[in-house]
Write an enzyme that holds these catalytic residues in place. Structure first.
Site, PDB file in Angstrom:
ATOM      1  N   SER A 133     -20.336   3.695  35.718  1.00 59.22           N
ATOM      2  CA  SER A 133     -21.444   3.206  36.549  1.00 59.22           C
ATOM      3  C   SER A 133     -22.666   2.946  35.682  1.00 59.22           C
ATOM      4  O   SER A 133     -22.874   3.641  34.671  1.00 59.22           O
ATOM      5  CB  SER A 133     -21.798   4.260  37.610  1.00 59.22           C
ATOM      6  OG  SER A 133     -22.972   3.879  38.300  1.00 59.22           O
ATOM      7  N   TYR A 180     -24.272  13.029  39.056  1.00 59.25           N
ATOM      8  CA  TYR A 180     -23.403  11.832  39.077  1.00 59.25           C
ATOM      9  C   TYR A 180     -23.622  11.025  37.803  1.00 59.25           C
ATOM     10  O   TYR A 180     -22.679  10.624  37.125  1.00 59.25           O
ATOM     11  CB  TYR A 180     -23.716  10.981  40.314  1.00 59.25           C
ATOM     12  CG  TYR A 180     -22.878   9.721  40.416  1.00 59.25           C
ATOM     13  CD1 TYR A 180     -21.557   9.772  40.854  1.00 59.25           C
ATOM     14  CD2 TYR A 180     -23.404   8.474  40.074  1.00 59.25           C
ATOM     15  CE1 TYR A 180     -20.782   8.613  40.944  1.00 59.25           C
ATOM     16  CE2 TYR A 180     -22.637   7.316  40.165  1.00 59.25           C
ATOM     17  CZ  TYR A 180     -21.328   7.387  40.603  1.00 59.25           C
ATOM     18  OH  TYR A 180     -20.553   6.244  40.689  1.00 59.25           O
TER      19      TYR A 180
END
Ligand SMILES: NC(=O)c1ccc[n+]([C@@H]2O[C@H](COP(=O)([O-])OP(=O)(O)OC[C@H]3O[C@@H](n4cnc5c(N)ncnc54)[C@H](OP(=O)(O)O)[C@@H]3O)[C@@H](O)[C@H]2O)c1
Length: 268
Positions: A154, A164
Site C-alpha cells: 500500500s 497498518y
C-alpha cells in the site's frame, strides 16, 4: 474501466498450463487478480476463509475460462492453516508459477484502542503470512530458476498511518530487497502499492466511502490491470495511477509530522 492487459503467461514449470496461487480472491483486488489470471490461461489455487464464495468463484472461472481450480479454505492468521498453504507452495510435483500475496484487512481504531490480539492478527495477515508464503514459494522457484511473486502492499507503507502502514512498510522493503536478491535466480518479485481502492476493505472495517475524498478512490480494475502491465514490463514496483505516483513521491520527502495529520483518512 481499463481493459485487461493481454500478455501471454510464462512458460509453466510442468509444460502444461501455468498455475497461480492467489490469497484473498473472494472479493476486491484478489478476485480481480484471479479473473485476470484465469483470462491469461492460468490455472488457480484460491485461498481464503469463505468457502461458499470460493466455490462460486471456482464455478465462474471454470465456466468462463475453462480453469482447473484448486480451493484451499484457510484462515491465514491461524499458523496451522497457513502451514497447509506453505505446504502447497512447496509441493514440487505440482509447481506454482506465480504467487499473489493479497489477503489482508485493516483495523478502524487506533493502535491502543485495539486489543493486542487484534493487532497481532493484523500483523499476522499483513506480514507473517506473505513472509512465510514467499519463503515457501521461493525454494522451488529458485531451484527451477523460474517464477513470480506479487505482493500487495500500500502507499500507506510510505506514510506514518499506524500499525497498518508499519506492516505495509515491511512488505515494501521486503519486496524491494527480494526483487534484487532473487532476480538473478530467475524469480521476479513485484510489490504493488495501491491507494484507496473501492473493494470490501473499508466496508469490512465499518468505514464509509465518505471517509476519503472522492478523487482519491481508485477502481479495483485499474489497480489490477496496471499492476499486471507493470509485471509484464518486468518492473519490481507498481504504483497504480498518476495521482498515487505523485502521492508516493511526496510521501517519501514530506515531514512525517505533516503526513501524520492525514492518518484519519479512510478510518472514520
Ligand atoms: N482497498 C484499499 O483501499 C487498499 C489500499 C491499499 C492496499 N490494499 C491491500 O489490498 C489487499 C486486498 O484488499 P482488498 O482491498 O481487495 O480488500 P477486500 O475486498 O476486503 O478483500 C480482502 C480479501 O482478503 C481475504 N482475507 C481477509 N482476512 C483473511 C484471513 N484471515 N485469511 C485468509 N484470507 C483473508 C478475504 O477473504 P475471506 O474473507 O473469504 O477470508 C478477501 O478475499 C490487502 O492486502 C489490502 O491491505 C487495499
Amino acid at each position: 474501466m481499463s481493459s485487461a492487459p493481454s500478455a501471454t503467461p510464462p512458460t509453466p514449470a510442468t509444460g502444461g498450463r501455468p498455475v497461480a496461487l492467489v490469497t484473498g480472491p473472494t472479493s476486491g483486488l484478489g478476485r480481480l487478480f484471479a479473473q485476470r489470471l484465469a483470462a491469461r490461461g492460468y490455472d488457480l489455487v484460491l485461498v481464503a476463509r469463505d468457502e461458499t464464495r470460493l466455490k462460486a468463484l471456482t464455478d465462474e472461472l471454470a465456466t468462463t475460462y475453462g480453469v482447473d481450480n484448486e480451493v484451499l479454505v484457510a484462515d491465514l492468521v491461524d499458523r496451522d492453516q497457513l502451514k497447509r498453504v506453505e505446504d502447497r507452495l512447496g509441493d514440487e510435483e505440482h509447481p506454482v508459477d506465480l504467487l499473489v500475496n493479497n489477503a489482508g484487512f485493516g483495523l478502524k481504531r487506533r493502535f491502543l484502542n485495539n486489543t493486542v490480539e487484534q493487532e497481532q492478527a493484523h500483523l499476522d495477515i499483513l506480514v507473517t503470512a506473505p513472509m512465510r508464503l514467499t519463503h515457501a514459494a521461493l525454494g522451488p522457484m529458485t531451484r527451477r530458476h523460474s517464477g513470480g511473486i506479487i505482493n500487495i502492499s500500500s502507499v500507506a507503507g510510505l506514510q506514518p498511518r499506524g500499525s497498518y502502514s508499519a506492516a505495509k512498510a515491511y512488505v515494501n522493503r521486503f519486496g524491494e530487497w527480494a526483487a534484487l536478491e532473487y532476480a538473478p535466480q530467475g524469480v521476479q518479485v513485484m510489490t504493488v502499492l495501491p491507494g484507496f481502492t473501492r473493494t470490501e476493505f473499508h466496508e469490512r472495517m465499518d468505514v464509509g466511502r465518505d471517509a476519503v475524498p472522492a478523487p482519491l478512490w481508485l477502481d479495483a480494475e485499474r489497480v489490477v490491470d496496471e499492476a499486471l502491465a507493470d509485471f509484464d514490463a518486468g518492473r519490481t514496483r507498481s504504483v497504480p495511477s498518476k495521482r498515487y505516483k505523485v502521492i508516493a513521491a511526496v510521501s517519501r520527502h514530506a515531514p512525517p509530522r505533516l503526513l501524520q495529520r492525514f492518518q484519519g483518512l479512510g478510518r472514520k
